[in-house]
Enzyme design. Structure first.
Site, PDB file in Angstrom:
ATOM      1  N   GLU A 281       0.941  -1.120   0.109  1.00 56.19           N
ATOM      2  CA  GLU A 281      -0.081  -0.104  -0.016  1.00 56.19           C
ATOM      3  C   GLU A 281       0.809   1.299  -0.074  1.00 56.19           C
ATOM      4  O   GLU A 281       0.499   2.283  -0.708  1.00 56.19           O
ATOM      5  CB  GLU A 281      -0.970   0.002   1.243  1.00 56.19           C
ATOM      6  N   GLU A 284       2.092   1.646  -3.669  1.00 53.20           N
ATOM      7  CA  GLU A 284       0.960   1.972  -4.272  1.00 53.20           C
ATOM      8  C   GLU A 284       0.732   3.570  -4.167  1.00 53.20           C
ATOM      9  O   GLU A 284       0.602   4.271  -5.003  1.00 53.20           O
ATOM     10  CB  GLU A 284      -0.318   1.377  -4.040  1.00 53.20           C
ATOM     11  N   CYS A 301      -8.264  -1.838   3.842  1.00 55.36           N
ATOM     12  CA  CYS A 301      -8.347  -3.146   4.676  1.00 55.36           C
ATOM     13  C   CYS A 301      -9.445  -3.491   5.421  1.00 55.36           C
ATOM     14  O   CYS A 301      -9.811  -4.493   5.960  1.00 55.36           O
ATOM     15  CB  CYS A 301      -7.011  -3.224   5.412  1.00 55.36           C
ATOM     16  N   SER A 321      -7.410   1.992  -2.586  1.00 55.87           N
ATOM     17  CA  SER A 321      -6.312   1.009  -2.761  1.00 55.87           C
ATOM     18  C   SER A 321      -6.558  -0.217  -3.183  1.00 55.87           C
ATOM     19  O   SER A 321      -7.620  -0.690  -2.693  1.00 55.87           O
ATOM     20  CB  SER A 321      -5.560   0.969  -1.464  1.00 55.87           C
ATOM     21  N   LYS A 360     -15.496  -9.524   8.232  1.00 55.84           N
ATOM     22  CA  LYS A 360     -14.513  -9.912   7.384  1.00 55.84           C
ATOM     23  C   LYS A 360     -15.145 -11.587   7.050  1.00 55.84           C
ATOM     24  O   LYS A 360     -14.745 -11.948   5.955  1.00 55.84           O
ATOM     25  CB  LYS A 360     -13.584 -10.374   8.421  1.00 55.84           C
ATOM     26  N   GLU A 363     -16.183 -10.558   3.543  1.00 57.10           N
ATOM     27  CA  GLU A 363     -14.866 -10.651   2.791  1.00 57.10           C
ATOM     28  C   GLU A 363     -14.351 -11.924   2.207  1.00 57.10           C
ATOM     29  O   GLU A 363     -14.267 -12.067   1.009  1.00 57.10           O
ATOM     30  CB  GLU A 363     -13.891  -9.943   3.406  1.00 57.10           C
ATOM     31  N   GLU A 368     -13.631 -12.356  -5.417  1.00 56.67           N
ATOM     32  CA  GLU A 368     -12.414 -11.791  -5.833  1.00 56.67           C
ATOM     33  C   GLU A 368     -11.213 -12.288  -4.982  1.00 56.67           C
ATOM     34  O   GLU A 368     -10.150 -11.994  -5.373  1.00 56.67           O
ATOM     35  CB  GLU A 368     -12.522 -10.339  -5.664  1.00 56.67           C
ATOM     36  N   CYS A 505     -10.441  -1.262  14.644  1.00 60.11           N
ATOM     37  CA  CYS A 505     -10.890  -2.646  14.955  1.00 60.11           C
ATOM     38  C   CYS A 505     -11.021  -3.114  16.176  1.00 60.11           C
ATOM     39  O   CYS A 505     -11.611  -3.962  16.779  1.00 60.11           O
ATOM     40  CB  CYS A 505      -9.717  -3.561  14.176  1.00 60.11           C
TER      41      CYS A 505
END
Ligand code: SF4
Ligand code: SF4
Ligand code: FES
Lengths: 592, 165
Positions: A281, A284, A301, A321, A360, A363, A368, A505
């Protein structure tokens, strides 16, 4: 200083600040008036009437959560009539509630149960019609069980006021009132971000996470699989609370030890892949910054943020990102690099993630994140689920001797640790980006600008004579405010961090339920959890991701360099706009 | 799902635009929903989505208001809307029984529409025809002095007339 007023509570005189409600005043004087719909961080609804008190000169009982205390007021909190009335109120709630406490997810952790006990309800006097609803399991993250709902509205206010998502609201009326997504649509198809904050504030089990513990116990017994587990930074800062340990005790080594006793073959640390995320990241960002790429770049994230992005900000996908989250990066490295090293068949690796987060779970099922048709993270459990598994397996977590994580994916820098707190990803990224950009080591690595619990934090960082404008938002409501700002003035910031949960988190929707006298969103509790992680960072001799020797080795032996072809294949992803859309002001949706 | 007619949606958009210009524009949700029902006969889901976007209101909130008031229809009404009077006079004269028969005959409950979209059933308070109790109104016409036999026949007649078309 606020003016003081005189009030008496139960015939005893007290001086309290002016401008408080009776409930707040009583809190200061050592009386905890029973309550249900009230939550200090949410607006006052005054719906449940559990908090009634008697005020001299006022004919009816008043709800103390929304009645202002005034000078000379005489309040009674515990008279015979009040006790009876409160007991009736709670009994009526129980009457319309399934009597299945001993098979309920929140047995022992339920506010309604506690309240019933405290009110002295020992047998039921009423029996009337009871509501019936299907359990909604359409979301991979959050389960909705309206039969357990007592209509306190905390979830609705949480979702609206703190998260700004408005996925749920009251529908219908009277006996048929129910908390539901629009059109009674399945939860999984609504605009819900799956952040799980409604779970944290619900007093009962009307909202819970999708529970995968049974499935996991089965897999742990299946010897044909190699089981690999990773734990997120924020888990270690809070799991102790589920065992009545003091707030903010860092339990990382105890957790590693407990996971081995549960039967996992390899115990890794998501902090390792947080370091890896920073490498990708940070690079990037610099690439975008130097070559005129799309800015501001926004972190990726947090999966609840990504869900929100795709529903509410389809115009901003290119700003985010392309890095996968640390969890997904870890699982991908486990099923490629680690599998090769250990000569394991990736199909026979079962990759488990323990996360403070419900989103999560969502996710992990996204297509993907499959690599070559294989799911990368096979199962996600929350901190709460792990705590239950440890208890259920009879592991003495409180007295266990700590153990280290396994190599090579268990080593991390301090930068990887602070991912779990709002501002931490930004701080960690800047520690590395600064050095990659200037070639010099950043000395002042603790960034004031990104720390603390202000909703939106802003700062200007100087790198080599250039100014970087950064912003950090936590809680989706703050994210909305920040995104509105970016839509208005796209050039205002260069780099933005967003975490969907208040506090980051550490305040995730999968963290242990609050202890008896703490509340979700409580800043003292969040502060202690944050300190557990900052303390971990301080005592680490390696505090920058790029200095982590195992990260360096991973690049040397496998990935080559950040943003390499291999990295792109394994560690990066893409986003797409989702239906149904959230509110995009003043646009139509019907095409004619 | 029937398609949304362009003219109607344009009219609604203009209505919303005017309302938003007034003070407290977004507190006028109820009048927007009334307008919607007037135009479409019910509140189609796509139109509620449209209202949400135009008025910057969450769909969950619109759904809450739409379901709170019995006045709003949430499904397209059938060709024949049966309003059954449940006022005192009709009730005393056996409206409950009539209702049970209608529900059985049509296989739907109050507030619902039959699958073939022929009949909808809704409750009414008083239709001002107490002399004829118990009564139902089917579209704009009153049918009074009902018995369980009469109502069965009435429904049968409507069905037959449809088959002949
Ligand atoms: S999970 Fe989050 S977004 Fe979804 S309903 Fe709960 S609070 Fe709202
Ligand atoms: S789901 Fe829970 S938080 Fe929401 S209204 Fe019902 S009991 Fe309260
Ligand atoms: S806590 Fe005061 S009315 Fe619910």
């Amino acid at each position: 200083m606020a003016e003081k007023i005189n009030i008496t509570i139960n015939d005893k005189p007290y001086k309290v600040d002016d401008g408080l409600t009776i409930m707040q005043a009583a809190d200061h004087c050592g009386y905890h008036i029973p309550r249900l719909c009230y939550h200090p961080e949410l607006s006052i609804e005054g719906a449940c009437r559990v908090c009634i008190v008697q005020v001299e000169g006022v004919k009816n009982f008043v709800a103390s959560c929304c009645y202002p205390a005034s000078d000379g007021m005489k309040v009674y909190t515990n008279t015979k009539e009040l006790r009876q009335a409160r007991r009736d109120i709670v009994e009526l709630l129980l009457d319309n509630h399934p009597e299945d406490c001993h098979t309920c997810e929140r047995d022992g952790n339920c506010e309604l149960q506690r309240l019933a006990y405290a009110m002295g309800i020992r047998k039921m006097h009423f029996s009337g019609e009871r509501k019936h609803y299907e359990i909604d399991i359409s979301s991979p993250s959050v389960v909705r069980d309206p039969e357990k709902c007592i209509l306190c509205g905390r979830c609705v206010r949480m979702c609206q006021e703190i998260q700004g998502i408005n996925a749920i609201g009251y529908a219908h009326r009277g006996f048929n009132t129910v908390v539901t997504p629009a059109y009674n649509m399945p939860f999984g198809e609504s605009v819900c971000s799956h952040c799980g904050q409604c779970i944290n504030v619900c007093p009962t089990a009307a909202f819970t996470e999708t529970n995968y513990t049974q499935e996991l116990f089965e897999k742990l017994n299946d010897k044909s699989f190699t089981t690999v587990v990773q734990i997120a930074p924020a888990v270690r800062a809070a799991i102790g609370e589920a065992f009545d340990l003091e707030l903010g005790r860092n339990m990382e080594h105890e957790t590693a030890a407990a996971l081995r006793r549960l039967g996992f073959d390899y115990v890794f640390d998501t902090q390792f892949s947080a370091d890896l995320t920073i490498m990708e990241e940070g690079s990037e960002f610099l690439e975008r910054f130097q070559s005129g790429g799309k800015l501001p770049m926004i972190t990726s994230c947090c999966p609840a943020w990504i869900n929100t992005l795709e529903i509410f900000y389809p115009d901003m996908l290119a700003n985010v990102s392309t890095c996968k989250s640390p969890m997904s990066m870890m699982s991908n490295i486990v099923k490629t690099f680690f599998a090769q090293k250990k000569k394991l068949d990736p199909e026979k690796i079962y990759s488990v993630a323990v996360m403070p987060c419900t989103a999560k779970k969502c996710e992990s099922v996204r297509p993907e994140h499959y690599i070559k048709g294989l799911r990368s993270t096979d199962i996600v459990i929350t901190t709460r689920e792990l705590a239950w598994m440890i208890k259920s397996a009879g592991i003495d977590f409180v007295n266990i001797k700590g153990e280290a994580f396994d190599k090579p994916l268990g080593m991390s820098s301090g930068a990887g640790t602070i991912f779990g707190v709002t501002g931490g990803v930004m701080e960690a990224a800047l520690r590395t980006a600064y050095e990659l950009y200037t070639g010099e080591t950043l000395i002042e690595i603790e960034l004031e600008e990104t720390r603390g619990f202000k909703g939106i934090k802003e700062g200007i960082i100087e790198i080599d004579g250039k100014h970087l404008n950064i912003a950090v938002a936590h809680g989706l409501g703050n994210a909305h405010r920040l995104m509105d700002e970016v839509r208005k003035d796209p050039g205002k910031y260069h780099f933005i961090e967003i975490m969907a949960c208040p506090g980051g988190c550490i305040g995730g929707g999968g963290q242990p339920y609050p202890c008896v006298n703490s509340e979700p969103l409580d800043e003292v509790c969040l502060g202690k959890r944050a300190e557990a992680l900052y303390g971990n960072d301080r005592k680490n001799t390696i505090r920058r991701s790029h200095e982590n020797p195992e990260i360096q080795r991973l690049y040397r032996e496998f990935l080559q360099k950040p943003l390499s072809e291999k990295s792109h294949e394994l560690l990066h992803t893409h986003y797409s706009p989702k239906e149904p859309k959230g509110i995009i002001h003043n646009q139509g949706v019907i095409k004619v | 799902m029937q398609t949304i007619e362009a003219g109607k949606i344009e009219e609604l958009r203009e209505f919303i635009a005017t309302i938003l210009k007034s003070d407290y524009g977004d507190s006028n949700l109820i009048s927007v929903l009334h307008k919607t029902q007037e135009l479409f006969g019910y509140l189609p889901r796509e139109v509620m989505d449209e209202i949400a976007q135009r008025m910057s209101l969450p769909t969950a909130h619109i759904w809450g208001v739409a379901t709170f008031y019995h006045y709003f229809n949430l499904t397209a009404p059938g060709k024949y809307v049966i309003s059954i009077c449940l006022g005192t006079a009709c009730y005393v004269k056996g409206a409950a029984e009539i209702l049970t028969v209608i529900e059985q005959e049509l296989g739907i409950k109050v507030g619902e529409t039959t699958e073939d979209k022929l009949f909808s059933l809704q409750p009414a308070r008083c239709l001002g025809a107490c002399g004829l109790a118990p009564v139902v109104m089917i579209n704009d016409k009153i049918y009074g002095d009902l018995t369980t036999v009469k109502i069965k026949k009435l429904i049968m007649d409507f069905r037959k007339s449809e088959q002949h078309k």
